[in-house]
Scaffold this active site. Structure first.
Site: not given
Lengths: 741, 179
Positions: B114-116
């Site tokens: 996840i890119c957060l």
């Protein structure tokens, strides 16, 4: 048709008889003498009617004896006896008449004296008809007398009506009473001699014994019923020796020549009577056992008696039955106070320990009580209250003098102990001897775990601490120290914290006061360690609000990492009301204070308006608060739900002291806490089933250890899951649980 | 002598065993923090997000479930994620991956990464499992198309019908199979 031979034979017989009767006298003088003698003797023996007023004919005893001799020599005595008995039978109607006359009298007025007269009269008849008295040669005496006696008695017994038995019984009883009331006086031998003559003793032996039994029974009941303070057995035994034994000698030791002989003759009947004495007392005490226990410890005497009786008489099962029945009827029903049941249970423990030290009886009796107590919701509370010596009534379950011991766990039996004895024979298979455990251990063991107690203890302590106003917690501290000994230190750590909170509160308060003096003195408690307190949404209006805020500010300076959460409804407010014509001092709960402050803004309020100003309180609570002021004649309810401030008293002089409307702070009970706990566990179960898919019960159980304080067994969890399934929250298939969708 | 004294000493360590099973080098404060977070999460009842430790032996590996927020293209779908806490949590962010393939501009469709920002450089110790899960839930409806991990998805985002077809092609519904 007689042949010569027959004739000769008859002739020979005749000659022989003649020779015997004539005894070789010349001519027939012998026969004549015999005939004379026969007539004389028959006349002499003929039974006469003793009611006949004519004086009995006097006989020359010399002649009579000579006549008997002659008959005896002629070997005619048996024939004469036959004739005599025949004559007697012809006169039997006289006896029948006599018996009937007396019995009719007795049946109309049952006086034992009538029977007594009858017995003596019968003896008179008997003696009058007695064929051979001491004056006559006693050669065949015994045979004749026994034949006569048999014939006389046979007839007598056949004519005696059934009521005679009752008569004899009351007569014997009267004699017993007579002897027992004056044991020193000369015993009434004549009556018993008369009985003996008529052999009534043998015939009515059981009757006589039953008189003895009944006498003992009535005496025991009369002297012992309801008297429990002193042991009675010793007194009863003395009474037996002094009063009953003198009487027993008459029927049972008749003919004894010396004391030893009498003793051995009475041994059997004596021990039967003694047994009966014990049995009667035992039965009586068994019937009374419930009240004896109620009266404990004033009834120790009765318990000692009972113990001794039970050793002699095997009535243990009956005692258990009686007590269980009484308990069921009088104790274990909804009308009985839990405290009373507990008190009675404790007394039962103490009493039955006296009666039966091994505790088998107690075990059997206690079982239903314990089961019943377990089902009562307030049992724990009651026990805990008495553990800490709640209330000033002083009738605490625990004896002050009893040493405080740690709770005991049931021990395994130590068979290598040289003092070991097997369990009593009537102990059931699940009997556990708790030899030395004290009363509190026994009571606490009603429940499987002591955790429940500790929790309830916290609730109780919280209530007590919150009502203490003068800051004196010595009593509570002392209680906690006592309980530490019982339950162990770790179990009571939370209570320690609660106590510390109280002292800390004072310290903090002192500090805050020194910084910024205020009239408010809050108690600051650690939410984590206290039982859940019922929260309320009262918002204090006006000056109270300001006070709270100021205090909270000061507190946050002193303890920056802590936040105060107010529970205003638990406080007390001391108020001074200045009205137009009077001043009123009042110590009231906060809601009352909040309301009255609102009345300083305007004089008339409706209940709904008032409620809306203090946040949400229930209508009944609001009305109750207002009623306090109405009672103090500060407010008046003009219309329904409309209250007006009485600036000027309307009914001066009728002001009465307000009743203190004090209540214990509402603390969530253990059950509510448990329900709350289960709600938490459910969240965890929901969480794990959402994320981990379906799970078996074991897995849920192990995963639930993430939930703080989870202490349920897998069985309890199973029940819980089953309940959840019934509500459609989860489904189960092949032992795997998943959320119902 | 030691044996005697140790036998006399009360078993004080016993209550702590409730959260045993954690590797011994893990500081107790981390397990405590995780326990508290679990408790908070369980009691919070935020709709559509949930997480729970994978097994009772290890508090550092969790499984989570995120339901697509209503009125977004993900509505009605549920995604399983794995959460792995480092031993110095909460000073370092947990590693979170989608286990259910998720067609999303900021999610690697293959690995589930996840890119957060808050899971990387913007992580702070005040965040908790609950805040992270809520962020992920809102990320589903509001992707950051400026830094896509899945450029295809980012390209299709503005044509919902084509996006939905791709989404459903990759999506696998949750099964009840126990992990």
């Amino acid at each position: 048709m007689a042949t010569n031979a027959v004739r000769a034979q008859v002739g020979a017989k005749w000659q022989e008889s003649f020779a015997r009767l004539n005894r070789g006298e010349p001519g027939i003088t012998g026969l004549m003498a015999f005939s004379e003698a026969w007539t004389l003797v028959t006349e002499f023996l003929r039974p006469r009617d003793i009611t006949d007023p004519t004086p009995p004919k006097q006989y020359n005893m010399q002649q009579v004896r000579a006549a008997f001799d002659i008959i005896n020599k002629c070997r005619r005595l048996p024939v004469m006896l036959e004739v005599f008995l025949d004559d007697m039978r012809k006169c039997q109607h006289l006896i029948t008449r006599e018996v009937e006359a007396h019995m009719t009298l007795y049946e109309t007025t049952p006086d034992p004296d009538t029977i007594r007269k009858l017995v003596f009269r019968l003896v008179e008849w008997y003696n009058a008809w007695l064929p051979i008295r001491e004056r006559v040669t006693p050669v065949l005496g015994p045979t004749i007398i026994s034949a006569y006696t048999l014939a006389f008695q046979t007839h007598l017994f056949s004519v005696l009506p059934p009521t005679f038995a009752g008569g004899i019984k009351s007569l014997v009883a009267a004699s017993l009473v007579h002897v027992a009331s004056q044991p020193a006086g000369p015993p009434d031998m004549t009556l018993w001699a008369a009985f003996e003559t008529l052999s009534l003793i043998d015939r009515y032996e059981t009757l006589i014994a039953s008189v003895g039994y009944e006498f003992i029974e009535s005496y025991v009941l009369e002297t012992c019923a309801g008297k429990w303070t002193e042991p009675m057995l010793a007194t009863l035994r003395t009474w037996m020796v002094d009063r009953v034994v003198p009487w027993m000698i008459l029927p049972y030791a008749r003919g004894a020549t010396n004391a030893d002989e009498a003793k051995s003759m009475m041994q059997g009947v004596g021990s039967r009577f003694d047994f009966h004495l014990h049995k009667t007392l035992c039965d009586l005490r068994s019937r009374e056992i419930f009240d004896i226990i109620v009266d404990f410890p004033e009834s120790v005497g009765a318990l000692q008696d009972l113990k001794e009786c039970l050793q002699r008489v095997d009535q243990r099962a009956e005692l258990v039955q009686a007590l269980r029945r009484a308990n069921k009827k009088r104790l274990l029903h909804p009308g009985a106070d839990t405290k009373d049941i507990l008190t009675q249970y404790v007394s039962t423990i103490k009493c039955l320990r006296i009666v039966d030290p091994p505790g088998v009886l107690l075990f059997k009796v206690a079982d239903p009580i314990r089961r019943y107590l377990r089902d009562r919701p307030d049992t724990i509370r009651c026990i805990v209250a008495s553990l800490v010596g709640d209330g000033e009534s002083g009738d605490s379950l625990v004896d002050e003098s009893e040493p405080i011991l740690p709770l005991q766990q049931p021990e395994m039996e130590n068979y290598s102990d040289p003092e070991w004895t097997p369990e009593p024979i009537d102990a059931g298979p699940d009997f556990r001897a708790n030899k030395s455990s004290d009363v509190i251990s026994t009571i606490v063991s009603i429940y499987d775990s002591k955790d429940l107690f500790v929790k309830e203890l916290q609730v109780l302590l919280a209530q007590r601490l919150l009502v203490v106003k003068d800051g004196n917690f010595d009593r509570e501290r002392r209680n906690i120290e006592i309980l530490k000994i019982r339950f162990g230190e770790p179990a009571l750590q939370v209570c320690e914290v609660m106590l510390r909170d109280m002292t800390d509160s004072r310290r903090i308060d002192q500090h805050v006061q020194s910084q910024n003096a205020t009239i408010m003195h809050p108690t600051i408690i650690s939410r984590h360690f206290w039982p859940a307190l019922e929260s309320s949404d009262i918002i204090m209006p006006g000056q109270f609000q300001a006070l709270q805020e100021r205090y909270a500010k000061e507190f946050s300076v002193f303890k920056p990492d802590k936040v105060l959460r107010w529970l205003p409804h638990l406080g007390r407010v001391h108020l001074e009301l200045e009205l137009d014509d009077r001043k009123i001092d009042a110590d009231v709960p906060p809601l009352e204070a909040a309301f009255i402050e609102l009345f300083s803004d305007k004089d008339v309020w409706t209940v709904d308006d008032l409620i809306s100003r203090v946040g949400s309180v229930s209508r009944s609570a609001a009305l109750k608060a207002l009623a306090t002021w109405v009672d103090m004649h500060v407010l008046k309810e003009d219309d329904e739900n409309v209250f007006r401030l009485l600036s000027v008293a309307e009914e001066p002089g009728t002001r009465h002291v307000p009743k203190p409307a004090e209540e214990l702070p509402s603390i969530v009970s253990v059950q509510q806490q448990q329900a709350e706990q289960m709600r938490v566990y459910w969240k965890f179960i929901e969480g794990m089933l959402t994320n981990l898919g379906q799970l078996g019960l074991d897995r849920i159980q192990t995963m639930l250890k993430f939930a703080p304080g989870y202490d349920q067994t897998i069985e309890q969890l199973g029940n819980f899951m089953e309940a959840a399934r019934r509500e459609g929250l989860v489904t189960v298939k092949d032992g795997m649980w998943k959320l119902g969708r | 002598m030691d044996q005697i004294t140790s036998a006399l000493a009360p078993p004080r360590a016993a209550p702590k065993a409730a959260v045993s099973g954690t590797p011994s080098e893990m500081p107790g404060s981390v397990t405590k923090r995780l326990s508290n977070e679990l408790m908070t999460l369980m009691m919070s009842s935020s709709p559509g997000i949930s997480a729970f430790p994978k097994s009772d032996a290890n508090l550092f590996e969790w499984v989570g479930t995120i339901e697509g927020p209503a009125a977004t293209i993900y509505a009605g779908l549920a995604f399983r994620i794995s959460i792995s806490f480092p031993s110095n949590y909460p000073y370092t962010a947990p590693t979170i991956k989608f286990e259910t393939p998720c067609y999303h501009p900021n999610v690697d469709i293959v690995g589930g990464a996840i890119c957060l920002d808050i899971l990387q450089d913007k992580w702070s110790a005040v965040y908790s499992v609950q805040t992270v899960l809520l962020s992920l839930q809102s990320l589903l409806g509001e992707p950051n198309n400026a830094s896509p991990l899945n450029p295809d998805a980012a390209g299709l985002w503005n044509s919902p019908e084509a996006f939905k077809i791709q989404l459903m092609k990759h999506y696998r519904p949750l099964t009840d199979a126990s992990t």
